[in-house]
Design an enzyme around this catalytic site. Structure first.
Site, PDB file in Angstrom:
ATOM      1  N   SER A 111       0.865  -1.180   0.000  1.00  0.00           N
ATOM      2  CA  SER A 111       0.000   0.000   0.000  1.00  0.00           C
ATOM      3  C   SER A 111       0.901   1.230   0.000  1.00  0.00           C
ATOM      4  CB  SER A 111      -0.918  -0.007   1.217  1.00  0.00           C
ATOM      5  OG  SER A 111      -0.183   0.103   2.408  1.00  0.00           O
ATOM      6  N   HIS A 119      -3.286  -6.029   2.598  1.00  0.00           N
ATOM      7  CA  HIS A 119      -2.343  -7.012   3.137  1.00  0.00           C
ATOM      8  C   HIS A 119      -2.934  -8.398   3.320  1.00  0.00           C
ATOM      9  CE1 HIS A 119       0.464  -3.718   4.950  1.00  0.00           C
ATOM     10  NE2 HIS A 119       0.447  -3.727   3.634  1.00  0.00           N
ATOM     11  N   GLN A 131      -6.460  -1.764   7.282  1.00  0.00           N
ATOM     12  CA  GLN A 131      -5.314  -2.611   6.958  1.00  0.00           C
ATOM     13  C   GLN A 131      -4.674  -3.322   8.160  1.00  0.00           C
ATOM     14  OE1 GLN A 131      -2.329  -1.195   3.902  1.00  0.00           O
ATOM     15  NE2 GLN A 131      -1.069  -1.043   5.712  1.00  0.00           N
ATOM     16  N   GLU A 132      -4.527  -2.594   9.273  1.00  0.00           N
ATOM     17  CA  GLU A 132      -3.776  -3.184  10.390  1.00  0.00           C
ATOM     18  C   GLU A 132      -4.417  -2.889  11.738  1.00  0.00           C
ATOM     19  OE1 GLU A 132       0.336  -1.853  10.103  1.00  0.00           O
ATOM     20  OE2 GLU A 132       0.143  -1.903   7.923  1.00  0.00           O
ATOM     21  N   GLU A 135       1.852  -9.467   6.884  1.00  0.00           N
ATOM     22  CA  GLU A 135       2.693  -9.109   8.026  1.00  0.00           C
ATOM     23  C   GLU A 135       2.492 -10.064   9.193  1.00  0.00           C
ATOM     24  OE1 GLU A 135       2.015  -4.933   8.745  1.00  0.00           O
ATOM     25  OE2 GLU A 135       3.017  -4.408   6.875  1.00  0.00           O
ATOM     26  N   ASP A 171      -4.001   0.999  11.763  1.00  0.00           N
ATOM     27  CA  ASP A 171      -3.565   1.643  10.527  1.00  0.00           C
ATOM     28  C   ASP A 171      -4.714   1.472   9.544  1.00  0.00           C
ATOM     29  OD1 ASP A 171      -2.508   2.639   8.233  1.00  0.00           O
ATOM     30  OD2 ASP A 171      -0.795   1.268   8.115  1.00  0.00           O
ATOM     31  N   GLU A 183      -3.222   5.467  12.321  1.00  0.00           N
ATOM     32  CA  GLU A 183      -2.328   5.811  11.214  1.00  0.00           C
ATOM     33  C   GLU A 183      -3.142   5.947   9.923  1.00  0.00           C
ATOM     34  OE1 GLU A 183       0.932   3.013  10.960  1.00  0.00           O
ATOM     35  OE2 GLU A 183       1.053   3.265   8.799  1.00  0.00           O
ATOM     36  N   ASP A 234       1.547   8.273   7.390  1.00  0.00           N
ATOM     37  CA  ASP A 234       2.422   7.324   6.681  1.00  0.00           C
ATOM     38  C   ASP A 234       2.414   7.720   5.200  1.00  0.00           C
ATOM     39  OD1 ASP A 234       3.572   5.159   5.394  1.00  0.00           O
ATOM     40  OD2 ASP A 234       2.011   3.725   5.913  1.00  0.00           O
ATOM     41  N   LYS A 261       9.747   5.157   7.312  1.00  0.00           N
ATOM     42  CA  LYS A 261      10.100   3.986   6.521  1.00  0.00           C
ATOM     43  C   LYS A 261      11.265   4.399   5.635  1.00  0.00           C
ATOM     44  CE  LYS A 261       5.430   2.066   5.893  1.00  0.00           C
ATOM     45  NZ  LYS A 261       4.203   2.263   5.069  1.00  0.00           N
ATOM     46  N   SER A 321       9.280   1.994  11.062  1.00  0.00           N
ATOM     47  CA  SER A 321       8.412   0.940  10.535  1.00  0.00           C
ATOM     48  C   SER A 321       9.055   0.063   9.462  1.00  0.00           C
ATOM     49  CB  SER A 321       7.149   1.585   9.948  1.00  0.00           C
ATOM     50  OG  SER A 321       6.382   0.647   9.221  1.00  0.00           O
ATOM     51  N   HIS A 322       8.625  -1.176   9.451  1.00  0.00           N
ATOM     52  CA  HIS A 322       8.921  -2.135   8.385  1.00  0.00           C
ATOM     53  C   HIS A 322       8.042  -1.846   7.167  1.00  0.00           C
ATOM     54  CE1 HIS A 322       5.353  -4.965   9.559  1.00  0.00           C
ATOM     55  NE2 HIS A 322       5.031  -3.698   9.617  1.00  0.00           N
ATOM     56  N   ARG A 323       8.168  -2.684   6.126  1.00  0.00           N
ATOM     57  CA  ARG A 323       7.241  -2.683   5.002  1.00  0.00           C
ATOM     58  C   ARG A 323       6.522  -4.024   4.982  1.00  0.00           C
ATOM     59  NH1 ARG A 323       7.360   1.974   1.802  1.00  0.00           N
ATOM     60  NH2 ARG A 323       5.215   1.235   1.558  1.00  0.00           N
ATOM     61  N   SER A 324       5.455  -4.103   4.203  1.00  0.00           N
ATOM     62  CA  SER A 324       4.734  -5.376   4.163  1.00  0.00           C
ATOM     63  C   SER A 324       5.529  -6.464   3.434  1.00  0.00           C
ATOM     64  CB  SER A 324       3.359  -5.191   3.539  1.00  0.00           C
ATOM     65  OG  SER A 324       3.450  -4.517   2.310  1.00  0.00           O
ATOM     66  N   LYS A 365       7.089  -0.336  14.581  1.00  0.00           N
ATOM     67  CA  LYS A 365       6.001  -1.128  14.012  1.00  0.00           C
ATOM     68  C   LYS A 365       6.646  -2.171  13.121  1.00  0.00           C
ATOM     69  CE  LYS A 365       2.982   0.020  10.376  1.00  0.00           C
ATOM     70  NZ  LYS A 365       1.730   0.484   9.795  1.00  0.00           N
TER      71      LYS A 365
HETATM   72  O1  LIG Z   1       1.017   0.827   5.472  1.00  0.00           O
HETATM   73  C1  LIG Z   1       1.964   0.475   6.163  1.00  0.00           C
HETATM   74  O2  LIG Z   1       2.153   1.049   7.219  1.00  0.00           O
HETATM   75  C2  LIG Z   1       2.930  -0.568   5.688  1.00  0.00           C
HETATM   76  C3  LIG Z   1       3.634  -1.357   6.734  1.00  0.00           C
HETATM   77  O3  LIG Z   1       2.829  -1.935   7.694  1.00  0.00           O
HETATM   78  O4  LIG Z   1       2.436  -1.340   4.661  1.00  0.00           O
HETATM   79  P1  LIG Z   1       3.138  -1.264   3.205  1.00  0.00           P
HETATM   80  O5  LIG Z   1       4.558  -1.650   3.403  1.00  0.00           O
HETATM   81  O6  LIG Z   1       2.361  -2.211   2.360  1.00  0.00           O
HETATM   82  O7  LIG Z   1       3.007   0.149   2.739  1.00  0.00           O
HETATM   83 MG   LIG Z   2       0.587   2.549   6.958  1.00  0.00          MG
END
Ligand SMILES: O=C(O)[C@@H](CO)OP(=O)(O)O
Ligand SMILES: [Mg+2]
Length: 434
Positions: free
Chosen positions: A45, A159, A167-168, A209, A246, A297, A324, A349, A376-379, A400
Site C-alpha cells: 500500500s 495485506h 489494513q492493520e 505481516e 492503521d 495511522e 504514513d 520507513k 516501521s517495516h514494510r509489508s 512497528k
Molecule cells: O502501510 C503500512 O504502514 C505498511 C507497513 O505496515 O504497509 P506497506 O509496506 O504495504 O506500505
Molecule cells: Mg501505513
C-alpha cells in the site's frame, strides 16, 4: 583513498523478499576488509509520493519488466564507479552523493531501492569497522531507549484477502516493564487471538505481516476479539496493552466519488457503507470512545491535508495521529503537515525516502516540532534488521514491525531482545503515551 574506512568495493545481487518478489541486497567492502550487507524491503500500500523503487511488479514499476535487475546493475556499475574511495564514515556526504548521482526528485533514475541498499550497507560496514553495534554507531553514547512494539495481529486491506477494510490492527504493550516482557505479553495475546478465532470457526491464515486474516465483518468485531484476547490472556486492556490502527485510508478512498468505501462492511447489506472524511472522523471518535485505541495511522487519504487538520483538531489531543502515506518520510511533506497542524506523529520507513540521511532528517524535524516518530517495516520485508537499530539509535520509543510468527518480522524483535540485553541496566523502556 587509502583511509581504512574508504569503500574499496561494492556488489549488489538480487534476492527474494517475504512476498516472494525480487529485491536487492548490497555488500560494501571497506579498505580494512570489513563487509557491510544490507537488503531493502518493499510496500504494497505504497504512498503516491514515495521515492520510486525499480521493481519487477508492473504496478509498482513504471518502467515494467526487470526492475530489480536494473537496480542491481545500477549499483554494480554507475554507483560503484562513484562511491569507491568514499569514506564510509561520512554517511551524509555519501547519501548526498547518491542523491546527486540519481538527479531526480523521486530517485526513479537509479532506483530508491538501489540507492538505499548502498546507504544502509555503508552504515553497517562503518559500524562494524569501528567495532560498534549499529545502534551505537548511529546514535552515540546516549543510546538507551528500546522502542515499544506496535504489533500487528490482525490484517485486512491490501495485506490480506479477507473482507476487513482497515489494513492493520495492532496491540502495544504500553504497560510492560521492559521490551522482553512486552514482547512476551503481545505474543501471548497473539496466540489467544488464534484460539478465539479457531473456536468460533474462523480461519486462522495470516496476511503479509503475519496478523490473522479472518473474515470479520467490521472494525468493531475485530476490536471486540482483540479486547477479549487481551483480557483472557490475563492483561488489562487499556492499561497493560492498548490498541492501534492503521486504516490505510488512501486505499479505500474513491477519488471520483470523494468518499471512503467500506466494501467489507457492506457485505450482506442493502446499501453500500460509505463515509465522508467528516463521517470517518466521527467513526474514529466512536471507536476511541469504546476501545482503548491510542494511535490511528493514515486515518484519512494522502491528499486531504484540510481533512487531516480537522481530524487533528477533533482527535489529536487524546490520540496519536500518524502520517504514513501522508508524509512518506519526507521532510517536505512533513513540513507541510506541521504548517497546517495535520497530525502529531510520523511513520518512518527508510525505503519511502531512499537514504538513511534523509530518514534521519525526518526524525529530527519531527522531534523539533513535537511530533512522535515510529520506525516501521514494510509489508514485503527481508531478514535485514536495520530498522530495529534505527529505532534504538534515535530513541523514537515506538516501532512497528508486524506479527511474531513470520521470520522477517521476528528478526527485528529478536534483534531488539539482543540490544536490550546488551544495554543491561542502562536500557530504558517506557510507555510513549504517559
Ligand atoms: O502501510 C503500512 O504502514 C505498511 C507497513 O505496515 O504497509 P506497506 O509496506 O504495504 O506500505
Ligand atoms: Mg501505513
Amino acid at each position: 583513498m587509502h583511509h581504512c574506512n574508504a569503500i574499496r568495493d561494492i556488489y549488489a545481487r538480487e534476492i527474494l523478499d517475504s512476498r516472494g518478489n525480487p529485491t536487492i541486497e548490497t555488500q560494501v567492502l571497506l579498505a580494512d576488509g570489513t563487509i557491510g550487507t544490507a537488503s531493502v524491503p518493499s510496500g504494497a500500500s505504497t504512498g503516491r509520493y514515495e521515492a520510486k523503487e525499480l521493481r519487477d511488479k508492473e504496478k509498482q514499476d513504471r518502467y515494467c519488466g526487470r526492475g530489480v535487475e536494473r537496480a542491481v546493475n545500477h549499483v554494480n556499475d554507475r554507483i560503484a564507479r562513484e562511491v569507491i574511495g568514499v569514506n564510509a564514515l561520512e554517511q551524509t556526504e555519501l547519501d548526498h552523493l547518491l542523491i546527486r548521482l540519481d538527479g531526480t526528485e523521486d530517485k526513479s533514475n537509479l532506483g530508491a531501492n538501489a540507492i538505499l541498499s548502498v546507504s544502509m550497507a555503508a552504515a553497517k560496514a562503518a559500524a562494524m569497522s569501528l567495532n560498534l553495534p549499529l545502534y551505537r554507531y548511529l546514535g552515540g553514547v546516549h543510546t538507551r531507549r528500546i522502542p515499544v512494539p506496535m504489533m500487528n495481529v490482525l490484517n485486512g486491506g491490501r495485506h490480506a484477502d479477507n473482507i476487513i477494510d482497515f489494513q492493520e490492527f495492532m496491540i502495544m504493550p504500553a504497560g510492560a516493564c521492559c521490551f522482553r516482557e512486552g514482547l512476551r505479553m503481545c505474543t501471548e495475546v497473539y496466540h489467544m487471538i488464534k484460539a478465539l478465532l479457531k473456536g468460533r470457526g474462523y480461519h486462522t491464515g495470516v496476511g503479509d505481516e503475519g496478523g490473522f486474516a479472518p473474515d470479520l465483518p467490521d472494525t468493531g468485531s475485530v476490536c471486540d476479539i482483540l479486547m477479549e484476547a487481551i483480557e483472557t490472556a490475563g492483561y488489562r486492556a487499556g492499561k497493560d496493552i492498548v490498541l492501534c490502527l492503521d486504516a490505510a485510508a488512501s486505499e479505500i478512498y474513491d477519488r471520483d466519488f470523494g468518499k471512503y468505501v467500506f466494501v467489507g462492511e457492506s457485505k450482506g447489506k442493502e446499501k453500500k457503507v460509505v463515509r465522508t472524511a467528516e463521517e470517518l472522523i466521527d467513526y474514529y471518535a466512536e471507536l476511541i470512545e469504546k476501545y482503548p485505541i491510542v494511535s490511528i495511522e493514515d486515518g484519512l487519504e494522502e491528499e486531504d491535508f484540510p481533512g487531516w487538520e480537522l481530524m487533528n483538531t477533533r482527535l489529536g489531543l487524546q490520540t496519536q495521529l500518524v502520517g504514513d502515506d501522508l508524509f512518506v518520510t519526507s521532510t517536505k511533506r512533513l513540513q507541510r503537515g506541521i504548517d497546517c497542524r495535520a497530525a502529531n506523529a510520523v511513520l518512518v520507513k527508510i525505503n519511502q525516502i531512499g537514504t538513511l540521511t534523509e530518514a534521519f532528517d525526518t526524525i529530527r524535524m519531527a522531534r523539533e516540532y513535537g511530533y512522535r516518530s515510529i520506525v516501521s517495516h514494510r509489508s514485503g520485508e527481508t531478514a535485514d534488521t536495520t530498522i530495529a537499530d534505527i529505532a534504538v539509535a534515535f530513541g523514537t520509543g515506538q516501532i512497528k514491525t508486524g506479527a511474531p510468527c513470520r521470520s522477517e518480522r521476528v528478526e527485528k524483535y529478536n534483534r531488539l531482545l539482543k540490544i536490550e540485553e546488551e544495554l543491561g541496566d542502562t536500557a530504558i523502556y517506557k510507555n510513549p503515551f504517559s
